[in-house]
Design a protein around this motif. Structure first.
Motif, PDB file in Angstrom:
ATOM      1  N   ASP A 127       0.843  -1.189   0.000  1.00 59.21           N
ATOM      2  CA  ASP A 127       0.000   0.000   0.000  1.00 59.21           C
ATOM      3  C   ASP A 127       0.886   1.249   0.000  1.00 59.21           C
ATOM      4  O   ASP A 127       1.588   1.513   0.975  1.00 59.21           O
ATOM      5  CB  ASP A 127      -0.892  -0.010   1.240  1.00 59.21           C
ATOM      6  N   PRO A 128       0.869   2.024  -1.100  1.00 59.20           N
ATOM      7  CA  PRO A 128       1.705   3.230  -1.157  1.00 59.20           C
ATOM      8  C   PRO A 128       1.417   4.227  -0.036  1.00 59.20           C
ATOM      9  O   PRO A 128       2.295   4.978   0.374  1.00 59.20           O
ATOM     10  CB  PRO A 128       1.367   3.849  -2.517  1.00 59.20           C
ATOM     11  N   ALA A 129       0.203   4.211   0.497  1.00 59.60           N
ATOM     12  CA  ALA A 129      -0.155   5.118   1.587  1.00 59.60           C
ATOM     13  C   ALA A 129       0.586   4.783   2.881  1.00 59.60           C
ATOM     14  O   ALA A 129       0.654   5.607   3.787  1.00 59.60           O
ATOM     15  CB  ALA A 129      -1.659   5.078   1.828  1.00 59.60           C
ATOM     16  N   GLU A 130       1.154   3.579   2.957  1.00 63.82           N
ATOM     17  CA  GLU A 130       1.878   3.170   4.161  1.00 63.82           C
ATOM     18  C   GLU A 130       3.393   3.288   4.022  1.00 63.82           C
ATOM     19  O   GLU A 130       4.125   2.979   4.955  1.00 63.82           O
ATOM     20  CB  GLU A 130       1.520   1.729   4.540  1.00 63.82           C
ATOM     21  N   ALA A 131       3.863   3.760   2.888  1.00 59.38           N
ATOM     22  CA  ALA A 131       5.308   3.789   2.617  1.00 59.38           C
ATOM     23  C   ALA A 131       6.112   4.526   3.679  1.00 59.38           C
ATOM     24  O   ALA A 131       7.195   4.078   4.065  1.00 59.38           O
ATOM     25  CB  ALA A 131       5.567   4.416   1.244  1.00 59.38           C
ATOM     26  N   ASP A 132       5.588   5.639   4.181  1.00 61.17           N
ATOM     27  CA  ASP A 132       6.339   6.446   5.149  1.00 61.17           C
ATOM     28  C   ASP A 132       6.055   6.088   6.606  1.00 61.17           C
ATOM     29  O   ASP A 132       6.630   6.684   7.520  1.00 61.17           O
ATOM     30  CB  ASP A 132       6.045   7.934   4.934  1.00 61.17           C
ATOM     31  N   LYS A 133       5.176   5.110   6.832  1.00 60.39           N
ATOM     32  CA  LYS A 133       4.938   4.669   8.206  1.00 60.39           C
ATOM     33  C   LYS A 133       6.207   4.027   8.746  1.00 60.39           C
ATOM     34  O   LYS A 133       7.014   3.482   7.998  1.00 60.39           O
ATOM     35  CB  LYS A 133       3.799   3.649   8.267  1.00 60.39           C
ATOM     36  N   LEU A 134       6.357   4.073  10.074  1.00 58.32           N
ATOM     37  CA  LEU A 134       7.554   3.496  10.684  1.00 58.32           C
ATOM     38  C   LEU A 134       7.376   2.009  10.953  1.00 58.32           C
ATOM     39  O   LEU A 134       6.473   1.598  11.671  1.00 58.32           O
ATOM     40  CB  LEU A 134       7.895   4.212  11.993  1.00 58.32           C
ATOM     41  N   MET A 135       8.258   1.239  10.349  1.00 54.49           N
ATOM     42  CA  MET A 135       8.326  -0.194  10.612  1.00 54.49           C
ATOM     43  C   MET A 135       9.027  -0.442  11.939  1.00 54.49           C
ATOM     44  O   MET A 135       8.686  -1.355  12.683  1.00 54.49           O
ATOM     45  CB  MET A 135       9.085  -0.886   9.460  1.00 54.49           C
ATOM     46  N   HIS A 136      10.024   0.402  12.230  1.00 57.74           N
ATOM     47  CA  HIS A 136      10.778   0.263  13.482  1.00 57.74           C
ATOM     48  C   HIS A 136      11.444   1.591  13.818  1.00 57.74           C
ATOM     49  O   HIS A 136      11.983   2.262  12.946  1.00 57.74           O
ATOM     50  CB  HIS A 136      11.850  -0.822  13.337  1.00 57.74           C
ATOM     51  N   ALA A 137      11.377   1.946  15.097  1.00 60.24           N
ATOM     52  CA  ALA A 137      12.083   3.118  15.608  1.00 60.24           C
ATOM     53  C   ALA A 137      12.773   2.723  16.903  1.00 60.24           C
ATOM     54  O   ALA A 137      12.218   1.960  17.702  1.00 60.24           O
ATOM     55  CB  ALA A 137      11.105   4.265  15.865  1.00 60.24           C
ATOM     56  N   ASN A 138      13.984   3.222  17.087  1.00 52.66           N
ATOM     57  CA  ASN A 138      14.764   2.912  18.278  1.00 52.66           C
ATOM     58  C   ASN A 138      15.377   4.202  18.801  1.00 52.66           C
ATOM     59  O   ASN A 138      16.157   4.844  18.112  1.00 52.66           O
ATOM     60  CB  ASN A 138      15.860   1.895  17.915  1.00 52.66           C
ATOM     61  N   LEU A 139      14.996   4.568  20.030  1.00 56.90           N
ATOM     62  CA  LEU A 139      15.559   5.732  20.697  1.00 56.90           C
ATOM     63  C   LEU A 139      16.502   5.237  21.783  1.00 56.90           C
ATOM     64  O   LEU A 139      16.086   4.503  22.683  1.00 56.90           O
ATOM     65  CB  LEU A 139      14.449   6.583  21.319  1.00 56.90           C
ATOM     66  N   SER A 140      17.776   5.613  21.673  1.00 56.56           N
ATOM     67  CA  SER A 140      18.791   5.264  22.671  1.00 56.56           C
ATOM     68  C   SER A 140      19.288   6.554  23.302  1.00 56.56           C
ATOM     69  O   SER A 140      19.757   7.452  22.595  1.00 56.56           O
ATOM     70  CB  SER A 140      19.965   4.527  22.024  1.00 56.56           C
ATOM     71  N   THR A 141      19.190   6.646  24.632  1.00 57.76           N
ATOM     72  CA  THR A 141      19.567   7.881  25.312  1.00 57.76           C
ATOM     73  C   THR A 141      20.966   7.763  25.913  1.00 57.76           C
ATOM     74  O   THR A 141      21.452   6.656  26.155  1.00 57.76           O
ATOM     75  CB  THR A 141      18.576   8.218  26.439  1.00 57.76           C
ATOM     76  N   PRO A 142      21.599   8.899  26.168  1.00 57.33           N
ATOM     77  CA  PRO A 142      22.926   8.884  26.783  1.00 57.33           C
ATOM     78  C   PRO A 142      22.931   8.161  28.134  1.00 57.33           C
ATOM     79  O   PRO A 142      23.930   7.575  28.517  1.00 57.33           O
ATOM     80  CB  PRO A 142      23.270  10.363  26.952  1.00 57.33           C
ATOM     81  N   GLY A 143      21.800   8.205  28.853  1.00 59.66           N
ATOM     82  CA  GLY A 143      21.705   7.556  30.156  1.00 59.66           C
ATOM     83  C   GLY A 143      21.411   6.071  30.090  1.00 59.66           C
ATOM     84  O   GLY A 143      21.253   5.418  31.119  1.00 59.66           O
ATOM     85  N   GLY A 144      21.288   5.519  28.875  1.00 59.38           N
ATOM     86  CA  GLY A 144      21.073   4.079  28.730  1.00 59.38           C
ATOM     87  C   GLY A 144      19.632   3.642  28.556  1.00 59.38           C
ATOM     88  O   GLY A 144      19.359   2.447  28.462  1.00 59.38           O
ATOM     89  N   LEU A 145      18.699   4.579  28.476  1.00 60.76           N
ATOM     90  CA  LEU A 145      17.308   4.201  28.222  1.00 60.76           C
ATOM     91  C   LEU A 145      17.151   3.817  26.759  1.00 60.76           C
ATOM     92  O   LEU A 145      17.753   4.437  25.880  1.00 60.76           O
ATOM     93  CB  LEU A 145      16.362   5.360  28.541  1.00 60.76           C
ATOM     94  N   ILE A 146      16.328   2.812  26.519  1.00 60.62           N
ATOM     95  CA  ILE A 146      16.002   2.412  25.147  1.00 60.62           C
ATOM     96  C   ILE A 146      14.490   2.319  25.051  1.00 60.62           C
ATOM     97  O   ILE A 146      13.836   1.674  25.864  1.00 60.62           O
ATOM     98  CB  ILE A 146      16.643   1.062  24.772  1.00 60.62           C
ATOM     99  N   LEU A 147      13.937   2.999  24.052  1.00 55.77           N
ATOM    100  CA  LEU A 147      12.511   2.988  23.798  1.00 55.77           C
ATOM    101  C   LEU A 147      12.321   2.711  22.319  1.00 55.77           C
ATOM    102  O   LEU A 147      12.960   3.344  21.481  1.00 55.77           O
ATOM    103  CB  LEU A 147      11.902   4.343  24.179  1.00 55.77           C
ATOM    104  N   MET A 148      11.467   1.746  22.019  1.00 56.28           N
ATOM    105  CA  MET A 148      11.225   1.372  20.626  1.00 56.28           C
ATOM    106  C   MET A 148       9.761   1.583  20.287  1.00 56.28           C
ATOM    107  O   MET A 148       8.909   1.615  21.168  1.00 56.28           O
ATOM    108  CB  MET A 148      11.604  -0.091  20.409  1.00 56.28           C
ATOM    109  N   GLY A 149       9.468   1.706  18.992  1.00 57.41           N
ATOM    110  CA  GLY A 149       8.093   1.884  18.572  1.00 57.41           C
ATOM    111  C   GLY A 149       7.932   1.681  17.084  1.00 57.41           C
ATOM    112  O   GLY A 149       8.917   1.619  16.338  1.00 57.41           O
ATOM    113  N   ALA A 150       6.673   1.567  16.664  1.00 51.94           N
ATOM    114  CA  ALA A 150       6.358   1.364  15.249  1.00 51.94           C
ATOM    115  C   ALA A 150       4.890   1.695  15.005  1.00 51.94           C
ATOM    116  O   ALA A 150       4.073   1.685  15.925  1.00 51.94           O
ATOM    117  CB  ALA A 150       6.630  -0.080  14.843  1.00 51.94           C
ATOM    118  N   ASP A 151       4.569   1.967  13.744  1.00 48.72           N
ATOM    119  CA  ASP A 151       3.181   2.093  13.325  1.00 48.72           C
ATOM    120  C   ASP A 151       2.610   0.697  13.095  1.00 48.72           C
ATOM    121  O   ASP A 151       3.310  -0.198  12.612  1.00 48.72           O
ATOM    122  CB  ASP A 151       3.081   2.881  12.011  1.00 48.72           C
ATOM    123  N   THR A 152       1.344   0.531  13.402  1.00 50.74           N
ATOM    124  CA  THR A 152       0.644  -0.723  13.128  1.00 50.74           C
ATOM    125  C   THR A 152       0.108  -0.641  11.705  1.00 50.74           C
ATOM    126  O   THR A 152      -0.527   0.361  11.339  1.00 50.74           O
ATOM    127  CB  THR A 152      -0.520  -0.915  14.114  1.00 50.74           C
TER     128      THR A 152
END
Length: 137
Positions: free
Chosen positions: A43-68
């Motif tokens: 679906d071309p409308a979904e091309a820019d949706k996020l399959m995977h995102a990973n936020l890594s902070t200097p303090g060691g926190l990791i938070l991940m996310g994605a569009d359904t």
């Protein structure tokens, strides 16, 4: 490497906005990959949706996310809360201020009966957070 437990958040069409918000709250490096990059949707409308995102902070926190993907159901409710805890009041107060801005405070960030500073909120993306600052001994 030690085993890690990383929250992985699901969104519907606004994962990029949400993950950028979390980067503004926690700092760090955000890496994203789209549906188009992984070739997971025709679906071309979904091309820019996020399959995977990973936020890594200097303090060691990791938070991940994605569009359904549109083809999958996504619950609007969850029985999970993300919890931040530590001893640095200034750091955790900053996280609280950022996460609660534009959201709903369910328990104000103040001294709790057990002596710690504690609060609960739902951020503007519908994610539940608990923030606890351990009282000095």
């Amino acid at each position: 490497m030690a085993t890690q437990l990383n929250p992985y958040l699901s969104f519907r069409d606004n994962a990029r906005e949400a993950m950028e918000f979390y980067r503004s709250v926690f700092g760090g490096e955000l890496n994203v990959s789209t549906f188009a990059e992984f070739g997971v949707s025709q679906d071309p409308a979904e091309a820019d949706k996020l399959m995977h995102a990973n936020l890594s902070t200097p303090g060691g926190l990791i938070l991940m996310g994605a569009d359904t993907p549109n083809s999958q159901e996504r619950s609007d409710t969850s029985n999970i809360s993300c919890s931040l805890s530590g001893e640095d009041l200034s750091e955790l107060q900053g996280y609280w201020d950022g996460l609660s801005a534009g959201g709903t405070v369910t328990v104000p960030f103040e001294q709790a009966p057990w002596g710690d500073t504690f609060g609960m909120c739902t951020d503007k993306f519908g994610v539940d957070w608990m923030v606890n600052v351990t009282a000095p001994k």
